[in-house]
Every structure is written in C-alpha cells, then in structure tokens.
Design an enzyme around this catalytic site. Structure first.
Site, short mmCIF file in Angstrom:
data_model
loop_
_atom_site.label_atom_id
_atom_site.label_comp_id
_atom_site.label_asym_id
_atom_site.label_seq_id
_atom_site.Cartn_x
_atom_site.Cartn_y
_atom_site.Cartn_z
N ARG A 107 18.39 40.84 43.19
CA ARG A 107 17.08 41.13 42.59
C ARG A 107 16.64 40.02 41.65
O ARG A 107 15.45 39.84 41.43
CB ARG A 107 17.15 42.48 41.87
CG ARG A 107 18.06 42.52 40.66
CD ARG A 107 18.52 43.92 40.31
NE ARG A 107 19.47 44.43 41.28
CZ ARG A 107 20.00 45.66 41.23
NH1 ARG A 107 19.67 46.49 40.27
NH2 ARG A 107 20.86 46.04 42.15
N LYS B 250 33.78 40.44 42.25
CA LYS B 250 34.07 41.54 43.17
C LYS B 250 35.57 41.66 43.40
O LYS B 250 36.32 40.69 43.24
CB LYS B 250 33.39 41.28 44.52
CG LYS B 250 31.87 41.31 44.50
CD LYS B 250 31.32 40.97 45.88
CE LYS B 250 29.81 40.98 45.90
NZ LYS B 250 29.24 42.33 45.78
N ASP C 117 25.70 38.15 52.80
CA ASP C 117 24.72 38.49 51.77
C ASP C 117 23.45 37.66 51.89
O ASP C 117 22.53 37.84 51.10
CB ASP C 117 25.34 38.33 50.38
CG ASP C 117 24.75 39.28 49.37
OD1 ASP C 117 24.14 40.29 49.77
OD2 ASP C 117 24.89 39.02 48.16
N GLU D 85 22.75 40.33 41.53
CA GLU D 85 22.08 39.03 41.51
C GLU D 85 20.93 38.92 42.50
O GLU D 85 20.03 38.11 42.32
CB GLU D 85 23.10 37.91 41.79
CG GLU D 85 23.42 37.63 43.25
CD GLU D 85 23.99 38.82 44.02
OE1 GLU D 85 23.69 38.95 45.21
OE2 GLU D 85 24.74 39.62 43.42
#
Length: 496
Positions: free
Chosen positions: A349, A275, A286, A347
C-alpha cells in the site's frame, strides 16, 4: 507460445487428427459426437459404457486407442456428469483436463468436440473462446530457468464450431498472450525479475508497437515528485525502484483513459518486520499485480481495443538493510499526506499510494489497482475469488460481471468509512496498518484516501489468486482475463 487454432465442423470419425476429445454423460450417455463415433465403430463406445469400462461421471476420462472405423488413433472420452448440469466450472475443468491427459504423449494435433455440448447460461462464442484459452493455459511451460522441463507437444487445436465465431479464436489468442506474459513474469526468480527487468519488459512492448509509448521514472525523478512513501520501501535494496508508465492510444485524442496500477514488489522479505522463513520463496510472486496489468496492457494492444489505456507498474524490492525504513518512521507521500509505519511488511500500500497519486495526472475515466496485498484476503476468500473493493456501485457491478463472463471471478467486500478510524495515528495523518481484524478492508481503506478525486476507483486484492501455493506452485496469470473482459466492455460503452 505457439498454438495454431481453427474451427472445424465435420464427422468426428472422419477427422484426421492425433486425438479426439468427446463428452459422455452420466444420465443421457453419449454426446452427439460420441454417438456418431459409436455408429462408426459398430457400437464399441456404447458397449464399453454399458459394461462400465467407460463412465460418464464428472471427472472420469478414458483413452481409447485404434478404434476400428475411426480415423483418429486416439479418443479421449470425458465424463461430464449429468447433461443438464454442466456449468461453466465443469466445462472449463473438462477442457483443461482433457488436454492435460494428452500432454505427455506424442500428440501434436487435437480436435475437441466439447464446444458442441450445452453449458448452463453460456453461448457458442463463450464455449469456443474458453476452450481455446484452456488449451493455451495447458500448453504453457516454464523453461526460463528449468532446462529439463517437459514441453507440451500440442501445436494444433481444432474446435467444433461455426465459422461465424472465428473471431473468438483471435480474442483467445490475444488474451492468452497477456496471460502468458503475466505467468512468465510471476514465475521468474527474483534475482532475474527485479525492477529493472520489469522496465525492460515494458520497453520491449513499447518497441514492438507504434501505438504505445513508455516512460520509466527512476529514483531521482521520483524523489523530485515527492514519492517518499514508495522510495522508503525500496531504500534497503541494492536494486533501485522503477515506476513504469505504458500508454496506449487506441481511441484517439480527447477520450479519457482507463488507468491500471499494479503492485510490483519483485521480492518481499517483509523488510525489518521480516517474514518467517518457511514459504518466503513464494514472495517472488508479490509482483503479480504489476505482472497482471502489464499482461492486460499487452492483450489490449494485441487486440487493438478502441480505448485509451495507461498502465502503471510500481516496481520495488523490499529488503532489510542498514538503510531500510523501519517501524516508527513517518513517511511523506506524493500527495503530501503523512504515514506512520507500524509494520514494514505492509509495504504494498505504501508504493501503491504514490502510484495512485501519480495516476491522477492522466485524468482517468476509471482507475483500478491490482495487488497481492493482504494475507487477510486469502483467509477470507481462499484461492478462488479476487477481493474487490470500490466505492462506486456501477464500477463494482461492471467488474463482477466481467469476472463472471470470463470465469475469472471476484467477490465484493466493503470499503466503508466506518473502517477508516482503524487507520488513525497519533504521529501522522494515518498508520499503514489497521490492526488484526478486517485487514483486507483496512488496506483498501488506506488506498481509498489517495483516490478521493476519482469516483470510478476499484481495488483488486489478488493475494489468494495470483499463484498456486506450495513449492511447485506457479503463477496463474489472473486477473488478466477479468481485466481484458472489462476493457472490452468499456470499449463498447465508449462506442455507444
């Protein structure tokens, strides 16, 4: 979290408290409580309203000190706009802001008369519960790593209400415990709140409650189960992943459980698809999907809901390393389906698909996953509504209704098969991203491939709602309110 709640119905002018909260309106002037205070103070409040020193406009507030004839030393006069137009949002904002305005002062005891005003479409029980929840929310202070934090002085809140609704205070307390846990986990820095820490938190919940059991799967156990997708995401980190499975038996044997699955990426660098630096610190949030399902689980236990509940938190850290998975890799999930990795920053999923497959062994009545999954959902819905995707219209309606009842709202988005070809891959059964458009929808379509045997499945994308943006942004604890409201409805449904 220490806040004493009570119901009190008495003349506001006679109440022994540090501060009174009273509504005034833009059109009709004084609420019943304000009118009584006006009479006790020989017209002081109406005179101030007439002179313009007090305003009934929504969002305006005035603090009066030492008003003659009134026992409380402080009165917060809160503008509510037009009396007939007070809706849920205005009421909740007023309940929070009125307490927040007192937060910095020497106020430990507060009496609020807000529950006596009319709110469109809401009854007394709702007003009392939400006013209490607002107090818990305002009184929460993060102190784990900030020793200079100013702790709220509020210790006691009495609400204008009938004793017949006393159970609403118990419900508010139980829900608030779960919300607070979710907020605290989200706010902790990633060097503290790693996968092992989440497992330790679950262990504390299990140890404190006889009706709860816990299983924590570590790397070797997950490898034996074939969780190649989840393990790939974590293989670049020095912090090994955990699959945390909490079980609560509140309805007895033979009743199918409700199963909640939460994304717990305790820090997301994006992996090899790293990122941008600005804002990356927010990626400690997250894991808010996992935090929210753990908080929901705690609330269900505290409230003694008559349901069976399984909560699964997939706890993983996504880091770049020589051992990291990369774009172009093909992973084999627990289901046996293969996945081509096109972006290691998609990531969430990849860990959820294995957790959802694992969840099938519990034969769920309903399966819901919760995840800070896509920036696309933030673009679509902003910070107010969770994205809701489900193939089951009845389940979607239940969750939307629970969101409206708790004012923790969701908005339904499609998960149609029309979008599935966007996940096609020449190297595997599917790719882990579907292109630039419809990112939130294709992410849900990906997860749908791993829930084909569960009719009652829903996905909540909370990327926009789980925390407030910016350097000073903090975790919100959402969607614990929605999920607990829905679980209470499932309890009633099972009883029927």
């Amino acid at each position: 979290m220490s806040l004493n709640l009570s119901l009190l119905r008495a003349l506001p002018s006679d109440i022994d408290t540090d501060a009174l909260i009273v509504a005034v309106f833009e059109d009709q002037g004084l609420s019943p409580a304000a009118r009584q205070l006006d009479e006790a103070s020989a017209g002081r409040i109406s005179a101030l309203l007439k002179s313009g020193d007090i305003s009934g406009k929504a969002g305006r507030s005035t603090l009066l000190l030492a008003v003659e004839g009134i026992r409380a030393p402080r009165i917060v006069l809160l503008g509510m706009g037009e009396a007939a137009k007070v809706d849920s949002g205005k009421y909740l904002k007023a309940a929070a802001e009125s307490l927040r305005s007192l937060r910095g002062g020497p106020v430990a005891r507060v009496h609020s008369t807000l529950p006596q005003i009319e709110v469109i479409g809401r009854d007394d029980a709702w007003k009392l519960r939400q006013a209490a929840l607002a107090a818990f929310h305002v009184s929460y202070t993060y102190t784990a790593t900030k020793k200079s934090a100013r702790i709220s002085s509020l210790t006691t809140l009495s609400l204008d209400g009938d004793a017949a609704h006393a159970d609403q205070l118990r419900l508010a307390t139980g829900i608030a415990e779960g919300v607070t846990l979710a907020r605290e986990l989200g706010n902790l820095p990633p060097n503290i709140c790693n996968p092992a820490y989440l497992a330790e938190t679950a262990q504390k919940i299990a140890a404190a409650n006889d009706s709860v059991s816990l299983e924590v799967l570590e790397t070797e156990q997950m490898r034996e189960l074939g969780m190649g997708s989840l393990l790939a995401v974590g293989q670049g980190s020095a912090n090994p992943p955990r699959l945390i499975v909490l079980r609560y038996n509140g309805a007895g044997e033979g009743v199918k459980p409700q199963v909640l699955v939460g994304k717990g990426i305790t820090f997301d660098t994006g992996g090899i698809s790293i990122k941008p630096g600005p804002g990356m610190d927010e990626m400690k949030f997250d894991m808010c999907g996992a935090a929210s399902v753990l908080g929901t689980f705690l609330s269900a236990v505290r409230l003694g809901l008559k349901i069976n509940l399984v909560t699964i938190a997939a706890a993983v850290e996504n880091m770049p390393d020589g051992a990291s998975y990369r774009p172009g890799d093909v992973l084999t999930s627990m289901s046996g389906k293969t996945i081509e990795v096109l972006n290691t920053d998609a990531e969430g999923r990849l860990i959820l698909c294995d957790a959802l497959t694992y969840a099938q062994r519990f034969e769920p009545d309903t399966l819901i996953d919760v995840a800070t999954l896509t920036g696309a959902c933030v673009i679509a819905l902003g910070k107010h509504a969770h994205g809701l995707m489900s193939r089951d219209d009845a389940l979607a309606a239940e969750l939307l209704a629970a969101g409206e009842a708790s004012h923790d709202r969701a908005w339904r988005m499609p998960v149609w098969d029309d979008y599935q070809p966007m996940l096609d891959s020449s190297a595997a059964d599917m790719a882990n991203i579907g292109g630039k458009s419809a990112g939130a929808v294709t992410a849900a379509c990906f997860l749908a491939r791993f829930t084909e045997d569960t009719q009652r499945w829903a996905h909540l994308d909370i990327a926009g709602t789980a925390w407030d943006e910016g350097r000073k942004g903090m975790a919100t604890g959402r969607p614990v309110g929605l999920l607990v409201e829905w679980l209470m409805g499932r309890q009633q449904s099972s009883a029927a």
